[in-house]
Design a protein around this motif. Sequence first.
Motif, short mmCIF file in Angstrom:
data_model
loop_
_atom_site.label_atom_id
_atom_site.label_comp_id
_atom_site.label_asym_id
_atom_site.label_seq_id
_atom_site.Cartn_x
_atom_site.Cartn_y
_atom_site.Cartn_z
N TRP A 30 -34.82 22.92 -17.12
CA TRP A 30 -34.75 22.64 -15.69
C TRP A 30 -36.13 22.34 -15.11
CZ3 TRP A 30 -31.59 20.63 -12.61
CH2 TRP A 30 -31.76 20.69 -11.23
N ASP A 47 -28.02 18.52 -11.71
CA ASP A 47 -27.30 19.78 -11.61
C ASP A 47 -27.76 20.66 -12.78
OD1 ASP A 47 -25.48 21.88 -11.75
OD2 ASP A 47 -23.72 20.61 -11.52
N ARG A 50 -25.48 21.00 -15.79
CA ARG A 50 -25.09 19.81 -16.56
C ARG A 50 -26.29 19.24 -17.29
NH1 ARG A 50 -20.07 18.12 -15.43
NH2 ARG A 50 -19.09 18.87 -13.55
N ARG A 74 -23.46 13.61 -15.94
CA ARG A 74 -22.75 13.38 -14.69
C ARG A 74 -21.42 14.11 -14.74
NH1 ARG A 74 -21.62 7.57 -14.66
NH2 ARG A 74 -21.79 7.72 -16.90
N PRO A 75 -20.86 14.43 -13.57
CA PRO A 75 -19.53 15.04 -13.57
C PRO A 75 -18.50 14.03 -14.06
CG PRO A 75 -20.44 14.94 -11.33
CD PRO A 75 -21.45 14.34 -12.26
#
Length: 92
Positions: A30, A47, A50, A74-75
């Motif tokens: 992150w 995110d 993810r 990505r979602p």
Amino acid sequence: MADVAVEVAYAGPEGQVVIPLAVPAGTTAWEAVERARVSLPAGVVPDPGRLGVFAKKVPADRVLEEGDRVELYRPLILDPMEARRRRAARGA
């Protein structure tokens, strides 16, 4: 501490980019994303839930190693099971 070479990668409708970084040893996935954020395509909101390294999902606090490529996922737009059902219904 010595720096390690890593990459942050994103591919999506906004564009694709691979951002090379030299980060201090002990940097998390992150933290690398945060450093690379300014170079991401406009509109991309990473995110911490993810993330992956070489196509394997990892937690945001995973410590990076030399040569790692952090990938931003990505979602899903459509559930994979629903996509299979639709293909089967069309006879594809």
